[in-house]
Design a protein around this motif. Structure first.
Motif, PDB file in Angstrom:
ATOM      1  N   ARG A   1       0.897   7.871 -13.720  1.00  7.69           N
ATOM      2  CA  ARG A   1       1.111   7.459 -12.324  1.00  7.69           C
ATOM      3  C   ARG A   1       2.508   7.901 -11.928  1.00  7.69           C
ATOM      4  O   ARG A   1       3.493   7.428 -12.505  1.00  7.69           O
TER       5      ARG A   1
ATOM      6  N   ASP B  58       0.397   3.341  -3.243  1.00  6.52           N
ATOM      7  CA  ASP B  58      -0.955   3.909  -3.377  1.00  6.52           C
ATOM      8  C   ASP B  58      -1.113   5.147  -2.496  1.00  6.52           C
ATOM      9  O   ASP B  58      -1.640   6.170  -2.929  1.00  6.52           O
TER      10      ASP B  58
ATOM     11  N   MET C 236     -11.956   4.746  -7.033  1.00  4.76           N
ATOM     12  CA  MET C 236     -12.725   4.165  -5.925  1.00  4.76           C
ATOM     13  C   MET C 236     -14.216   4.332  -6.198  1.00  4.76           C
ATOM     14  O   MET C 236     -14.627   5.313  -6.842  1.00  4.76           O
TER      15      MET C 236
ATOM     16  N   PHE D 230      -6.284   5.754   3.437  1.00  8.69           N
ATOM     17  CA  PHE D 230      -6.518   7.059   2.789  1.00  8.69           C
ATOM     18  C   PHE D 230      -7.160   8.030   3.780  1.00  8.69           C
ATOM     19  O   PHE D 230      -6.894   9.221   3.771  1.00  8.69           O
TER      20      PHE D 230
ATOM     21  N   ARG E 205      -7.255  -0.081   2.092  1.00  3.91           N
ATOM     22  CA  ARG E 205      -6.717   1.094   1.401  1.00  3.91           C
ATOM     23  C   ARG E 205      -7.524   2.344   1.758  1.00  3.91           C
ATOM     24  O   ARG E 205      -6.970   3.415   1.988  1.00  3.91           O
TER      25      ARG E 205
ATOM     26  N   GLU F  94      -7.996   7.379  -8.325  1.00  2.00           N
ATOM     27  CA  GLU F  94      -7.856   6.107  -7.611  1.00  2.00           C
ATOM     28  C   GLU F  94      -8.957   5.119  -7.992  1.00  2.00           C
ATOM     29  O   GLU F  94      -8.922   3.962  -7.583  1.00  2.00           O
TER      30      GLU F  94
ATOM     31  N   ARG G  25       1.044   8.088  -3.873  1.00  2.00           N
ATOM     32  CA  ARG G  25       0.476   8.712  -5.077  1.00  2.00           C
ATOM     33  C   ARG G  25      -0.784   9.504  -4.741  1.00  2.00           C
ATOM     34  O   ARG G  25      -1.010  10.599  -5.266  1.00  2.00           O
ATOM     35  N   PHE G  26      -1.587   8.919  -3.884  1.00  2.00           N
ATOM     36  CA  PHE G  26      -2.822   9.600  -3.462  1.00  2.00           C
ATOM     37  C   PHE G  26      -2.479  10.953  -2.828  1.00  2.00           C
ATOM     38  O   PHE G  26      -3.052  11.986  -3.177  1.00  2.00           O
TER      39      PHE G  26
ATOM     40  N   HIS H 168       0.777  -1.236   0.000  1.00  2.00           N
ATOM     41  CA  HIS H 168       0.000   0.000   0.000  1.00  2.00           C
ATOM     42  C   HIS H 168       0.808   1.285   0.000  1.00  2.00           C
ATOM     43  O   HIS H 168       0.237   2.357  -0.184  1.00  2.00           O
TER      44      HIS H 168
ATOM     45  N   MET I  70     -10.039  10.636  -5.394  1.00  2.00           N
ATOM     46  CA  MET I  70     -10.431   9.261  -5.050  1.00  2.00           C
ATOM     47  C   MET I  70     -11.225   8.611  -6.182  1.00  2.00           C
ATOM     48  O   MET I  70     -11.021   7.456  -6.518  1.00  2.00           O
TER      49      MET I  70
END
Lengths: 190, 159
Positions: B55, A32, A151, A76, A72, A149, A35-36, A29, A145
């Motif tokens: 990315r 992720d 989501m 977040f 995840r 991402e 990057r988030f 994770h 998000m």
């Protein structure tokens, strides 16, 4: 990343004190979360610091994770709270506001000078990132998000603790404001 | 929601999160309303551009650094749970060492050869009336020197 059974077992093992399981979860994770945060704050150093802080908060508290949302999404949520806390500090507000230097967007630039079309693309991405940074944190978070991402509305709702209707309306507002900020750029191009 | 311009539905429509009835209504409206069609196109373009954002690379060794920090934090919190230990550990160890040495000295003092001799003679002569009439250790020692204990052989011969 999909919420898989492998992760379920890993989380259970980590909750039982298995440090190898913790290390594996971090491996799965860390990218992720980084990057988030980078999409939210636009600054590599800050994104890295906050990623580390996110895990340093999450790992000792992993027993509190109750599988109500994907792992995840849980991470977040911690990351967003940390970013929000960080924003309150004067020094960080400078980084998040209009004083962000172009160096903060180096992650979007290629190593070699790109051809014209790619240069335009790069320029647009820079515009897009700057527009993103003009949004209030809540709107920026929901749009990152959803659109970066990928989501689902439910995952976002679980991660941020918002009602589903709130997620939908804030996402609409975020997209509307972003489109309004980018419209002059699009019109210039046409 | 504005019934004439279903603008709030546009975002949901692009995410395919509307009911079939809503979808039909939005599509019909977009065919008739240039403003909403323009807005839908903008939102669609935005969504597309967002999904195509590269990315960004992750700093190498990020996960390893996180775990290293976590372990160091855990070690720190272990000592933190014994808050006074780091400060008092060294003096406590010195004190413990001193006490141990004192205990050895004290034990040695209590069991010197003189005491051991008195103890042995008491075991031998405890049934003797002369022994019980002695007043102190010095008299007991003198008595013992003048009355060496009989060996097992002599005792057997007497009997």
């Amino acid at each position: 990343m999909v919420y898989t059974d492998e992760q379920h077992e890993l989380i259970v093992a980590a909750q039982a004190g298995d440090e190898n399981a913790l290390a594996r979860l971090v491996q799965l994770h860390a990218s992720d979360v980084y990057r988030f945060l980078l999409h939210l704050c636009g600054n590599q150093a800050l994104a890295e610091d906050l990623s580390q802080e996110t895990f340093l908060r999450a790992l000792p508290a992993i027993q509190k994770y109750e599988f109500r949302a994907p792992f995840r999404a849980w991470l977040f949520r911690i990351a967003v709270n940390l970013l929000r806390d960080d924003r309150r500090r004067v020094a960080v507000r400078k980084l998040l506001g209009s004083d962000i230097s172009d160096d903060d967007y180096l992650h979007l630039a290629s190593a070699d000078p790109p051809p014209d079309t790619l240069a335009e693309k790069e320029e647009f991405r820079r515009e897009l990132n700057q527009a993103l940074n003009k949004l209030p944190l809540a709107l920026r978070t929901v749009v990152v998000m959803r659109d970066l991402e990928e989501m689902s509305y439910v995952e976002i709702s679980q991660a941020l603790g918002w009602r589903l209707g709130t997620v939908k309306s804030r996402l609409f507002r975020a997209r509307q404001e972003l489109a309004a900020l980018l419209r002059p750029y699009w019109e210039d191009q046409e | 929601m504005n019934r004439r311009h279903p603008r709030k539905l546009l975002s949901l429509y692009l995410d395919q999160a509307v009911s079939p009835a809503q979808k039909q209504r939005v599509e019909k409206h977009l065919q008739q309303c240039a403003g909403c069609a323009r807005e839908a196109a903008s939102l669609q373009r935005l969504r597309q551009e967002m999904s195509e954002l590269p990315r960004p690379p992750v700093p190498p060794g990020l996960a390893a650094r996180i775990m290293a920090q976590y372990r160091s934090q855990q070690r720190a919190s272990f000592w933190g749970s014994f808050d006074i230990a780091p400060r008092l550990l060294q003096p406590a160890m010195v004190l413990l060492l001193l006490l141990t040495m004192l205990a050895f000295v004290w034990k040695g003092r209590g069991e010197n050869i003189y005491d051991q001799a008195i103890k042995s003679y008491t075991a031998v002569y405890e049934n003797s009336s002369s022994w019980s009439s002695l007043n102190n250790d010095e008299e007991a020692l003198r008595f013992a020197l003048n009355h060496p204990p009989q060996s097992h052989q002599e005792r057997d011969n007497d009997q």
